[in-house]
Design a protein around this motif. Structure first.
Motif, PDB file in Angstrom:
ATOM      1  N   PRO A  76       0.598  -1.259   0.027  1.00 15.80           N
ATOM      2  CA  PRO A  76       0.312   0.211   0.009  1.00 15.80           C
ATOM      3  C   PRO A  76       1.118   1.222   0.271  1.00 15.80           C
ATOM      4  O   PRO A  76       2.308   1.191   0.600  1.00 15.80           O
ATOM      5  N   ASP A  77      -0.050   2.477  -0.070  1.00 16.81           N
ATOM      6  CA  ASP A  77       0.869   2.937  -0.617  1.00 16.81           C
ATOM      7  C   ASP A  77       1.847   4.092   0.451  1.00 16.81           C
ATOM      8  O   ASP A  77       1.261   3.962   2.581  1.00 16.81           O
ATOM      9  N   THR A  78       2.664   4.470   0.959  1.00 20.54           N
ATOM     10  CA  THR A  78       3.613   4.795   2.179  1.00 20.54           C
ATOM     11  C   THR A  78       2.820   6.140   2.796  1.00 20.54           C
ATOM     12  O   THR A  78       2.471   6.428   4.268  1.00 20.54           O
ATOM     13  N   PHE A  79       2.728   6.724   2.519  1.00 19.04           N
ATOM     14  CA  PHE A  79       1.351   7.942   3.493  1.00 19.04           C
ATOM     15  C   PHE A  79       0.206   8.173   3.480  1.00 19.04           C
ATOM     16  O   PHE A  79       0.400   8.379   4.575  1.00 19.04           O
ATOM     17  N   ALA A  80       0.023   7.079   2.897  1.00 16.14           N
ATOM     18  CA  ALA A  80      -1.658   6.738   3.411  1.00 16.14           C
ATOM     19  C   ALA A  80      -1.238   6.297   4.873  1.00 16.14           C
ATOM     20  O   ALA A  80      -2.593   6.276   5.897  1.00 16.14           O
ATOM     21  N   VAL A  81      -0.383   4.801   4.469  1.00 18.75           N
ATOM     22  CA  VAL A  81       0.120   3.771   5.794  1.00 18.75           C
ATOM     23  C   VAL A  81      -0.162   4.262   7.119  1.00 18.75           C
ATOM     24  O   VAL A  81      -0.409   4.769   7.967  1.00 18.75           O
ATOM     25  N   LEU A  82       1.057   5.262   6.944  1.00 14.87           N
ATOM     26  CA  LEU A  82       1.879   7.071   8.029  1.00 14.87           C
ATOM     27  C   LEU A  82       1.007   7.409   8.707  1.00 14.87           C
ATOM     28  O   LEU A  82       0.689   7.663   9.389  1.00 14.87           O
ATOM     29  N   ALA A  83       0.484   7.729   7.309  1.00 18.78           N
ATOM     30  CA  ALA A  83      -1.372   8.585   8.547  1.00 18.78           C
ATOM     31  C   ALA A  83      -2.103   8.104   9.170  1.00 18.78           C
ATOM     32  O   ALA A  83      -1.806   9.076  10.302  1.00 18.78           O
ATOM     33  N   ALA A  84      -2.371   7.180   8.538  1.00 20.28           N
ATOM     34  CA  ALA A  84      -3.472   6.068   9.415  1.00 20.28           C
ATOM     35  C   ALA A  84      -2.894   5.350  10.771  1.00 20.28           C
ATOM     36  O   ALA A  84      -3.455   5.794  11.603  1.00 20.28           O
ATOM     37  N   LEU A  85      -1.242   5.426  10.867  1.00 14.05           N
ATOM     38  CA  LEU A  85      -0.672   5.129  11.606  1.00 14.05           C
ATOM     39  C   LEU A  85      -0.665   6.737  12.803  1.00 14.05           C
ATOM     40  O   LEU A  85      -1.430   5.838  14.329  1.00 14.05           O
ATOM     41  N   ALA A  86      -0.633   7.848  12.509  1.00 15.30           N
ATOM     42  CA  ALA A  86      -0.220   9.123  12.897  1.00 15.30           C
ATOM     43  C   ALA A  86      -1.355   9.137  13.545  1.00 15.30           C
ATOM     44  O   ALA A  86      -1.655   9.198  15.419  1.00 15.30           O
ATOM     45  N   GLY A  87      -2.313   8.316  13.714  1.00 10.94           N
ATOM     46  CA  GLY A  87      -4.053   8.673  14.352  1.00 10.94           C
ATOM     47  C   GLY A  87      -4.120   6.594  15.261  1.00 10.94           C
ATOM     48  O   GLY A  87      -5.121   7.520  16.672  1.00 10.94           O
ATOM     49  N   VAL A  88      -3.195   6.426  15.067  1.00 14.23           N
ATOM     50  CA  VAL A  88      -3.288   5.232  16.376  1.00 14.23           C
ATOM     51  C   VAL A  88      -2.190   5.144  17.071  1.00 14.23           C
ATOM     52  O   VAL A  88      -1.551   3.927  17.880  1.00 14.23           O
ATOM     53  N   THR A  89      -1.383   5.896  17.852  1.00 14.71           N
ATOM     54  CA  THR A  89      -0.177   6.287  17.865  1.00 14.71           C
ATOM     55  C   THR A  89       0.043   7.384  18.489  1.00 14.71           C
ATOM     56  O   THR A  89      -0.174   8.490  18.058  1.00 14.71           O
ATOM     57  N   ASP A  90       1.140   7.158  19.749  1.00 16.23           N
ATOM     58  CA  ASP A  90       1.347   8.656  19.638  1.00 16.23           C
ATOM     59  C   ASP A  90       2.694   9.846  19.897  1.00 16.23           C
ATOM     60  O   ASP A  90       2.744  11.093  19.763  1.00 16.23           O
ATOM     61  N   ARG A  91       3.739   8.797  19.839  1.00 13.79           N
ATOM     62  CA  ARG A  91       4.994   9.443  20.317  1.00 13.79           C
ATOM     63  C   ARG A  91       5.820   8.038  19.249  1.00 13.79           C
ATOM     64  O   ARG A  91       7.060   9.379  19.541  1.00 13.79           O
ATOM     65  N   LEU A  92       5.432   7.522  18.683  1.00 17.37           N
ATOM     66  CA  LEU A  92       6.300   6.985  17.661  1.00 17.37           C
ATOM     67  C   LEU A  92       6.563   7.472  16.378  1.00 17.37           C
ATOM     68  O   LEU A  92       5.557   7.940  15.977  1.00 17.37           O
ATOM     69  N   GLY A  93       8.166   7.740  16.127  1.00 19.71           N
ATOM     70  CA  GLY A  93       8.363   8.111  14.747  1.00 19.71           C
ATOM     71  C   GLY A  93       7.789   7.820  13.500  1.00 19.71           C
ATOM     72  O   GLY A  93       7.547   6.458  13.514  1.00 19.71           O
ATOM     73  N   LEU A  94       7.672   8.319  12.287  1.00 19.89           N
ATOM     74  CA  LEU A  94       6.599   7.302  11.047  1.00 19.89           C
ATOM     75  C   LEU A  94       7.476   8.176   9.771  1.00 19.89           C
ATOM     76  O   LEU A  94       7.848   8.731   9.500  1.00 19.89           O
ATOM     77  N   ALA A  95       8.556   7.151   9.833  1.00 18.04           N
ATOM     78  CA  ALA A  95       9.335   6.683   8.462  1.00 18.04           C
ATOM     79  C   ALA A  95       8.902   6.367   7.313  1.00 18.04           C
ATOM     80  O   ALA A  95       8.759   5.193   7.407  1.00 18.04           O
ATOM     81  N   GLY A  96       9.036   6.944   6.110  1.00 11.69           N
ATOM     82  CA  GLY A  96       8.175   6.356   4.764  1.00 11.69           C
ATOM     83  C   GLY A  96      10.498   6.593   4.131  1.00 11.69           C
ATOM     84  O   GLY A  96       9.810   7.901   4.275  1.00 11.69           O
TER      85      GLY A  96
END
Ligand SMILES: Cc1cc2nc3c(=O)[nH]c(=O)nc-3n(C[C@H](O)[C@H](O)[C@H](O)COP(=O)(O)O)c2cc1C
Length: 458
Positions: A76-96
């Motif tokens: 799946p598309d990186t930005f969509a996955v990371l944006a969705a993960l931003a909503g279910v995490t608080d502190r974890l960095g999100l690298a694409g």
């Protein structure tokens, strides 16, 4: 007085590529369902990891003219996955990982700046140059740019993105009722930019206010001379494959030694190798577990496919449990495997094939046995104490600043590590017990970029 021990950085690489995943394990799940990404990220965050990392593959790999379906087909598309993960995490960095060859700076800067806002300052961009014309066909850019010009474009691309990231001063948006936008009139106000160089001729007004961490964190993953120079000049962290103590130390010294020429200091670029692991209650059990994982990573079919990538020949009529092929590899452009970066590592296929034959003769191994022996061993094998010792030793001995861990099971393959190795590192005071900052830049101990006047109003 003894020097303080270096703090270790840990990250989680969502697998998905090569033959890392043990598909025959009943715990292996989807690499596409959001639930897998969510579970993977939440274990990493529970363990207080610095970030989650996604690689990029923009074309389905092929071998012998067919889709290669022994690893992972479909991402799946990186930005969509990371944006969705931003909503279910608080502190974890999100690298694409996003390449600078087939994209445009305005789009990529906009997407990363947006991700940085959505995650309140946790975005990182791994800038890769993507080497193959096969992938470029998706973008009507098959064969676009020879390698040296790809790095030239990458430098221009990152400079242009930097101009865009910095085009807002960070003080314009105030979310109160009286004044919502203080930056002046569109046309000469915030976001105004122009970039004119050999690769880009763009100007206008950037749409996204300054990132909460000034700029997203920048990673680089190329290993050539040009790749290393690019990282030394511009990256905050480099993702590498140099995972043994000696290779890690050599790479670390090399890359850190380059920083001075760019007016940068040692702590401005982190070295983060990929690492795999196998745990056990005793060293013996861990070794058995490691051997079992490797056997299952290299099925008979996989052994044939990996051999074909070296031989550059169709070996489908070979028996993986039979001898190593006696015929010599075909040297030159690899026409058997398409879209696979690792074939470039076979710099002298004939010599490597001979090594395989010699090993088979010496140890009485089949082709599959040789592939298992020759393919990468787990970086860390042992009891949780032993693995914690090794990780700490590598970091303190300047072989790395931490590791990007790639588990062999998705989505829950990090849980054992999180529950057994991480507490030991925490007890030793070399890994955080709680996040002390909110942004990825803070987790990694990186200063705010000089341009940053003030974080955007929270
Ligand atoms: C550890 C590592 C991971 C990489 N991951 C990716 C990736 O996910 N996607 C990609 O297109 N290229 C990836 N690359 C490729 C490089 O970033 C680069 O585009 C390519 O290797 C050419 O540069 P080089 O010759 O300097 O290595 C990776 C390279 C390394 C060393």
């Amino acid at each position: 007085m003894s020097r303080p021990r270096k703090q270790i950085h840990l990250a989680a690489h969502f697998p998905g590529v090569n033959n890392t995943t043990v598909w025959s394990d009943p715990r292996s799940g989807s690499h596409i369902d959001f639930d897998s990404f969510r579970r993977f990220a939440q274990v990493a965050e529970r363990a207080k990891f610095d970030f989650l990392f996604l690689a990029e593959g923009l074309r389905l790999r092929e071998q012998n003219g067919r889709i290669y379906d022994l690893d992972v087909v479909g991402r799946p598309d990186t930005f969509a996955v990371l944006a969705a993960l931003a909503g279910v995490t608080d502190r974890l960095g999100l690298a694409g990982t996003i390449n600078s060859t087939f994209n445009e700076p305005f789009e990529v800067a906009r997407q990363f700046a947006t991700l940085d806002h959505l995650s309140a300052g946790r975005a990182a961009w791994n800038v890769v140059t993507s080497w193959d014309a096969f992938t470029g066909e998706n973008f009507r850019r098959g064969g676009f740019l020879p390698q040296d010009q790809r790095y030239e474009r990458a430098e221009s691309f990152l400079d242009a993105a930097g101009v865009l990231f910095d085009s807002w001063a960070g003080v314009e948006v105030t979310a109160d009722k009286a004044a919502t936008f203080l930056g002046g009139v569109p046309g000469d106000g915030p976001g105004r930019y122009a970039v004119h160089d050999n690769h880009f001729d763009i100007s206008g007004q950037f749409t996204v206010p300054q990132s909460p961490q000034g700029r997203p964190v920048i990673f680089q993953a190329g290993d050539s001379e040009q790749g290393r120079e690019f990282a030394a000049a511009s990256a905050d962290a480099i993702f590498t494959r140099h995972g043994t103590l000696e290779a890690g130390q050599a790479f670390y010294a090399d890359i850190k030694g380059r920083l001075g020429r760019f007016g940068r200091t040692h702590d401005q670029l982190l070295v983060l190798p990929a690492a795999t692991f196998a745990l056990g209650d005793t060293q013996e059990q861990a070794e058995e577990n490691a051997a079992d994982i490797r056997r299952r990573q290299v099925s008979g079919q996989t052994a044939i496919k990996l051999a074909e990538q070296l031989w550059n020949l169709d070996l489908s009529d070979h028996d993986p449990d039979g001898p190593v092929p006696t015929v010599d590899p075909v040297v030159g452009e690899n026409t058997i495997a398409r879209g696979r970066a690792s074939v470039r590592q076979h710099t002298d296929p004939r010599e490597t094939a001979q090594k395989w034959r010699d090993l088979a003769a010496e140890k009485g191994l089949s082709l599959r046995g040789v592939v298992i022996e020759m393919s990468a061993r787990q970086t860390f094998v042992g009891t949780p104490e032993r693995v914690a010792d090794l990780i700490d030793e590598y970091v303190q001995a300047h072989a790395s600043d931490g590791f990007i861990l790639v588990p062999h099971i998705t989505p829950d393959g990090l849980a054992d590590f999180a529950d057994s190795v991480v507490p030991i590192l925490q007890e030793r005071g070399v890994f955080r017990t709680e996040y002390t900052g909110t942004t990825l830049r803070e987790h990694l101990g990186l200063a705010l970029p000089a341009n940053t006047k003030k974080a955007v109003a929270s």
